[in-house]
Scaffold this active site. Structure first.
Site, PDB file in Angstrom:
ATOM      1  N   LYS A  53       0.862  -1.194   0.000  1.00  0.00           N
ATOM      2  CA  LYS A  53       0.000   0.000   0.000  1.00  0.00           C
ATOM      3  C   LYS A  53       0.892   1.234   0.000  1.00  0.00           C
ATOM      4  O   LYS A  53       1.718   1.431   0.906  1.00  0.00           O
ATOM      5  CB  LYS A  53      -0.883  -0.054   1.245  1.00  0.00           C
ATOM      6  CG  LYS A  53      -2.137   0.753   1.182  1.00  0.00           C
ATOM      7  CD  LYS A  53      -3.010   0.404   2.388  1.00  0.00           C
ATOM      8  CE  LYS A  53      -4.227   1.277   2.488  1.00  0.00           C
ATOM      9  NZ  LYS A  53      -4.949   1.029   3.747  1.00  0.00           N
TER      10      LYS A  53
HETATM   11  C1  E4P Z   1      -8.043   2.418   3.716  1.00  0.00           C
HETATM   12  O1  E4P Z   1      -7.496   1.434   3.300  1.00  0.00           O
HETATM   13  C2  E4P Z   1      -7.930   2.936   5.072  1.00  0.00           C
HETATM   14  O2  E4P Z   1      -7.370   1.917   5.871  1.00  0.00           O
HETATM   15  C3  E4P Z   1      -9.248   3.272   5.736  1.00  0.00           C
HETATM   16  O3  E4P Z   1     -10.342   2.832   4.972  1.00  0.00           O
HETATM   17  C4  E4P Z   1      -9.340   4.659   6.216  1.00  0.00           C
HETATM   18  O4  E4P Z   1     -10.575   4.803   6.869  1.00  0.00           O
HETATM   19  P1  E4P Z   1     -10.890   5.948   7.929  1.00  0.00           P
HETATM   20  O5  E4P Z   1     -11.178   7.208   7.189  1.00  0.00           O
HETATM   21  O6  E4P Z   1     -12.087   5.435   8.669  1.00  0.00           O
HETATM   22  O7  E4P Z   1      -9.663   6.084   8.803  1.00  0.00           O
END
Ligand code: E4P
Length: 217
Positions: free
Chosen positions: A87
């Site tokens: 990622k």
């Molecule tokens: C994406 O992969 C992130 O881990 C996540 O969805 C972020 O979500 P949040 O805005 O609830 O922190």
């Protein structure tokens, strides 16, 4: 549409996996910190444990922001398990790194995406997944699902192969709307997945059936 769970919590991953509908897991540094995972070795071991629990794509995020650092970190993460998806943040160095990973057979998830322009760039670099953060967009009074629909249209017109992974999901309705808008994947907290089950008429109907079943026993 694939279902990923967005957590580093092993109990929640297990519960979602036992439903039989889980296709993968996404994590991020905040989610790892929330579980108290500290130090590189512990982080690597945690990813390994998740990979052994779930047969699907597991996103592991780099924390470097320079090209060399992202590549070095991504190689280490990718070596943990064949299902690891590296990622990478949507920054200039990140795009360069995604292209490098693509050319070298390492799958990527381009994260922190908030616009269609960013989505085009990530697709050009060959990202496997693209993560628009729809909840955070909603939080700033824009419509996150509209972005999913826009990217879906662009990818379809242009023939881009990058999969749209709707992230930052806050509730069950987000999941339904993302499915309608053409998301390939939704990564969700466990509560939002379980929220899909809920309907009062189901509960009322089941109670009545069980009551009437007593008459036939
Ligand atoms: C994406 O992969 C992130 O881990 C996540 O969805 C972020 O979500 P949040 O805005 O609830 O922190």
């Amino acid at each position: 549409m694939k279902f990923f769970i967005d957590t580093a919590n092993l109990a929640q991953i297990k519960e979602a996996n036992e439903l039989g509908i889980l296709d993968g897991v996404t994590t991020n540094p905040s989610l790892m910190a929330k579980e108290g995972i500290k130090g590189q070795e512990a982080i690597m071991n945690h990813y390994k444990t998740i990979c052994e629990m779930v047969d699907g794509d597991i996103s592991a995020e780099v924390i470097s922001t320079d090209f060399d650092g992202i590549i070095a970190e991504g190689k280490k993460l990718a070596a943990i398990h064949p299902n690891i998806i590296v990622k990478v943040p949507m920054i200039k160095e990140g795009i360069k790194a995604i292209k490098w990973f693509t050319d070298n057979g390492i799958k990527t998830n381009c994260t922190l995406v908030f616009s269609a322009g960013q989505a085009i760039l990530a697709a050009k670099a060959g990202a496997t997944y693209l993560s628009p953060f729809i909840g955070r967009i909603d939080d700033s009074s824009w419509d996150g699902v509209e972005l999913i629909a826009q990217i879906s249209q662009i990818y379809s017109i242009q023939g881009f192969k990058t999969q749209i992974l709707a992230a930052s999901i806050r509730n069950a309705l987000h999941i339904v709307r993302c499915a309608e808008a053409g998301a390939d994947v939704c990564t969700c907290p466990l509560d939002s997945i379980l929220g899909l089950l809920k309907h009062p008429l189901t509960d009322i109907g089941l109670a009545k059936f069980l009551e009437d079943a007593k008459k036939t026993a």
